[in-house]
Enzyme design. Structure first.
Site, short mmCIF file in Angstrom:
data_model
loop_
_atom_site.label_atom_id
_atom_site.label_comp_id
_atom_site.label_asym_id
_atom_site.label_seq_id
_atom_site.Cartn_x
_atom_site.Cartn_y
_atom_site.Cartn_z
N THR A 267 1.24 -8.19 13.22
CA THR A 267 1.21 -6.74 13.16
C THR A 267 1.21 -6.20 11.74
OG1 THR A 267 3.60 -6.59 13.25
CG2 THR A 267 2.46 -6.60 15.34
N THR B 243 -6.94 10.70 0.34
CA THR B 243 -7.30 11.60 -0.75
C THR B 243 -6.50 11.33 -2.00
OG1 THR B 243 -5.81 13.21 0.23
CG2 THR B 243 -8.14 13.42 0.73
N THR C 247 0.87 -1.19 0.00
CA THR C 247 0.00 0.00 0.00
C THR C 247 0.90 1.24 0.00
OG1 THR C 247 -0.21 -0.16 2.41
CG2 THR C 247 -1.98 -1.12 1.10
N LYS D 6 4.07 -7.10 3.88
CA LYS D 6 3.79 -5.71 3.58
C LYS D 6 3.51 -5.01 4.91
CE LYS D 6 0.50 -3.49 3.34
NZ LYS D 6 -0.26 -2.53 4.22
N ASN E 67 0.27 10.57 6.03
CA ASN E 67 -0.93 10.18 6.76
C ASN E 67 -2.01 11.24 6.83
OD1 ASN E 67 -0.68 7.37 7.64
ND2 ASN E 67 1.29 8.13 8.37
#
Lengths: 400, 400
Positions: free
Chosen positions: B187, B400, B146, B172, B395
């Site tokens: 985690t 957006t 991501t 990831k 973050n």
């Protein structure tokens, strides 16, 4: 605002402790011996003035005539020399003022681990004492600031059996602001001054309770300081009958709580890099502890705080933070609102439109987030700020 | 590195789940039914694929043939429809592969609270299954990213009684990375693949233990995810005698731990905005819990992490964070080193020169901080990153 409290004087000078040409050494003096209440940081690593203050109070006689405070150097992690420096300051100020060293309290804020520049401080003390004036308290409120950008003061007047009593306060704090659990514990530097006549034991209790409900419920970064101190001096010059648990205690407690909440809000509004001031309310918890822990976890979550900065009503992060606080939850019962805009109902997003409205709420800079767990009747709230790029800049460069 | 493991195939396609023209749907397939071990997030708010995975495993038969994983959408806080979507994906992939739905595990990562774009996923599944190849696992490692910037894989080969066994993994994770306490808990997202023949009960236990010592000891932001999952598939095709607690168990466990630590370090190095990778060791604690809690508190402190970013050996913040972790300390016993540079001894700064040397250590980007409490014999370590201005930028803008 005029920070005038009968029987109190203030003075501040620039002693070049760290910042050059800026007020960094302040003195608060009471004409009469004042009843002293105090709460200190619960951090296990306590600065020298905190250790000395706790020691002084443990020896009984909760009275003081003066508070000396410096910014730019925390006098923390400075060993025995640091404590000796506190005693030297007490002695010197007491001598200049014609009082006893036990009448003097010292507070410090600033960088940890560097010895106080004692020469510069002792050189500055005579002028500091000479400068005492009834109009000098605002200068003290300026002298205690570090990364703060504005002075933080508040004042209230109440009627106690026909006598007007003043309660006022000043505070500093913009970083290393994060309470640990439970009173008595302070989370920044604050001095409360009043001309009220008060019962000493009640005064200490009321300070602990009100601090617990106000300063202990704010967070900038969750980092509890080594120096957090709240001192409350009441010199009795108003001439009222002594306030205690039964006589006007409730009235003064309510006013003190409101005053400290005012200062606490000023601290968050001026927090390092803070652009949003958020009241986070956790409702519907089974116990007060559950509400409190979940509120603190959400209020300290970096992902929640950066989303606040980005004006993104990213409710998934809020639910995820609540879910890691250590209490069983039923995600299907959770709802969440930004002011009056409900964006989560029964654990799921309400609509894109609701989120767009929540975005507008966030743009206002000050708003309330209500997280309802749907499990019980208990609630708790925290006042928190966002994490901005400026927050990182300020704290990456703090010592340089 | 060539991610080749006998009996495993991979495939990835771009399904436009969130990111356009980027691999975001992956499939891992085993030629034979593989022993499956799994650990999931302990966050109370669990994503649909986690809930479905736990349910699947609770029904017994820890075996699987396929893992489907998507990025861009976490399928978290999506209610019953989210779980139904997981089952639909299992059924569809099982049908295309000619296996049963119970043979398929699903994982998701990405934004919380939005329904999966099921049309795009179901449209993509036939090509996904057709694309399976022995060389396709690296594409899966890409499809699960991501905010990660690099692919994270590791591979090891060991000799088990004369038979070569392969263990490999992909992971990831770059944000919402922060373990809660205690195994079994993951985690981030990681898939471990091996051709070893293993005892199923031992395999689950070894995964829990090794995850606890590796992934559970890293933090980017302290925010435990709703989707954290580690799945370990062992298909037995190496032809070794079954590995269990007494037969080569220690050997495989050591290798698995080293493999997961390799992946864990890759996660921190690629953490959101991370510019420093810091191994924080807390020594001299009275109990393991004390060492662990203090290490986590320091590793998650925003003030410590921003100081790391600023390459400032601001040890006062480290001591202050340790002091608020909830355990009694004697600050006069504390010492602190950055790599081999001791900058705090008996609770006080060593010298300006030592700090200047520590600054140089920090400039290297990867270093070890050792905090010795001087109280006992226990120790614990955490792998953490810094907080940079980029962390906030990433973050604040994530959705957006």
């Amino acid at each position: 605002m005029n920070l005038l409290i009968p029987g109190f004087k203030g003075s501040a000078v620039s002693a070049n402790i760290k910042y050059h040409g800026r007020l960094d050494l302040g003195l608060i003096a009471s004409n009469e011996s004042a009843v002293l209440a105090a709460v200190f940081t619960r951090n296990e690593v306590k600065a020298a003035p905190v250790l000395a203050g706790i020691d002084r109070l443990s020896r009984g006689g909760p009275y003081a005539r003066a508070v000396v405070v410096n910014s730019g150097n925390a006098n923390a992690c400075t060993g025995k020399d640091g404590i000796a420096d506190v005693h030297k300051i007490c002695s010197l100020v007491a001598k200049e003022m014609g009082i006893t060293p036990d009448d003097v309290m010292v507070s410090s804020t600033g960088v940890i681990g560097q010895p106080l520049p004692m020469g510069r401080i002792t050189d500055a003390v005579p002028a500091l004492v000479r400068g005492l004036s009834e109009n000098g308290l605002e200068a003290v409120a300026d002298a205690i600031l570090t990364t703060d950008t504005v002075r933080k003061t508040a004042i209230r007047r109440i009627d106690v059996g026909g006598v007007e009593v003043t309660v006022a306060g000043m505070a500093k704090g913009a970083g290393m602001i994060g309470p640990n659990i439970g009173p008595p514990q302070a989370t920044m530097l604050s001095f409360v001054l009043s001309d009220a006549k008060v019962d000493p034991v009640w005064w200490q209790g009321v300070l602990e309770r009100t601090v617990s409900d106000t300063f202990n419920r704010i967070t900038i970064d969750g980092d509890t300081s080594t120096n957090d101190t709240v001192l409350a001096l009441a010199n009795g010059l108003a001439g009222n009958m002594e306030i205690n648990e039964v006589y006007y205690g409730g009235t003064l407690e309510a006013v003190l709580k409101e005053l400290l909440q005012d200062l606490a809000r000023q601290i968050v509004m001026d927090g390092e890099g803070v652009t949003k001031c958020v009241t986070l309310v956790v409702k519907g918890a089974r116990t007060g502890e559950e509400a409190d822990r979940i509120a603190r976890t959400v209020a300290e979550s970096p992902l929640v705080k950066t989303a606040f900065f980005g004006e993104d009503p990213n409710w998934g992060r809020i639910l995820a933070a609540a879910g890691r606080a250590g209490f069983p939850l039923d995600q299907g019962l959770i709802s969440l609102s930004f002011d009056d805009i409900e964006i989560v109902r029964m654990g799921m997003g309400v609509s894109k439109e609701a989120e767009d409205l929540a975005k507008k709420v966030m743009a206002a800079g000050e708003f309330t987030v209500v997280l309802d767990l749907g499990l019980g009747q208990e609630e708790a709230s925290m006042l928190t700020g966002d994490f901005s790029t400026d927050y990182v800049r300020i704290n990456a460069d703090y010592r340089t």
